[in-house]
Design an enzyme around this catalytic site. Sequence first.
Site, mmCIF file in Angstrom:
data_model
loop_
_atom_site.group_PDB
_atom_site.id
_atom_site.type_symbol
_atom_site.label_atom_id
_atom_site.label_comp_id
_atom_site.label_asym_id
_atom_site.label_seq_id
_atom_site.Cartn_x
_atom_site.Cartn_y
_atom_site.Cartn_z
ATOM 1 N N TYR A 110 -36.248 -100.620 76.293
ATOM 2 C CA TYR A 110 -34.844 -100.550 75.855
ATOM 3 C C TYR A 110 -34.614 -99.113 75.391
ATOM 4 C CZ TYR A 110 -30.580 -101.998 73.290
ATOM 5 O OH TYR A 110 -29.299 -102.137 72.805
ATOM 6 N N LYS B 249 -33.759 -100.568 80.293
ATOM 7 C CA LYS B 249 -32.327 -100.743 80.026
ATOM 8 C C LYS B 249 -31.839 -99.407 79.521
ATOM 9 C CE LYS B 249 -29.803 -103.224 76.308
ATOM 10 N NZ LYS B 249 -28.430 -102.826 76.426
#
Length: 291
Positions: free
Chosen positions: A135, A163
């Site tokens: 992330y 992400k």
Amino acid sequence: MKQFKGIFPALITPFDTEGNINEKALEIIIEKNIRDGVDGFYLSGSTGESYMMSNDQRKNLIKLASGIVNKRVPVIANIGSFSLDQALDMADCAGKQGIDAISSVPPFYFPFSKREIKNYYMSLQKETGLPVIIYNIPEMSGVNFTTEELLELLTCSGITGSKQTTYNLFQTEQLVRYNPGKSIFNGHDEIFLSALSVGVEATIGSTVSIMADQFIAVRRAFRESQMQEALKVQGKINDMVDSLLKVGIFKGIKAVLFLQGIDCGVCKKPFEELTKEELRFLEKALERLNS
Ligand code: MN9
């Protein structure tokens, strides 16, 4: 290794007046999004107020949401923590719930070295055996990965994607180009169309849960090379994102959900509640979105 594609809402976490997870609202929002045609869910991220919740509450959220989704679409959960032990504990719970992948912000708050951060990801994938999605959210985590560092992490077979909550589309483009089999997600809703243009095939976004149809429309127009239409719909998304950012994105999303008939409560303190003027401002934005 499963490659994720499509449009995933980064879910808010609905709370009741006591600050507990509102299961009924969680079910309503998940069912609405599945009906709208989303391709999966992302839980316990920034939008889900993960760092405002206890680890037990995060584990409970993963359990409840996985149960409601019941394998109809993939579910990814952010189990990130600044402590590897805590991340592993949450990952263990996520694994038992049959989660499709875990995701993690880099360990934050303390200025960990890049080697320590790399080792954190290596331990996560090795000790859980679950696919790990980085992330990457430099603005909030304070960790600025170079493209080379991300590419190096992605050479590990257990690290299956990133992400990309960054406006750095050059970096995202390189991750996609060098990793055709991995899941590289766009992470800023306002650059969704731009991300599609650099080869991204997946997005995780907080505003998807209030307007999944618009994201689906952008993707359709892009695939059909209807660029004027794609740009027009992205413009509608951006008008809403801009309004939400002005009042505070997470509490704004909860307010819009309320206006759409789903009461998800308010964000945890110290987030403040919206004023009447801010709510009116969002009502106007929603009217424009629906027009
Ligand atoms: O999950 C979200 N990132 C954050 C993705 O909330 C930090 C985005 O959807 C943003 O909220 C949105 C507004 O910048 O793009």
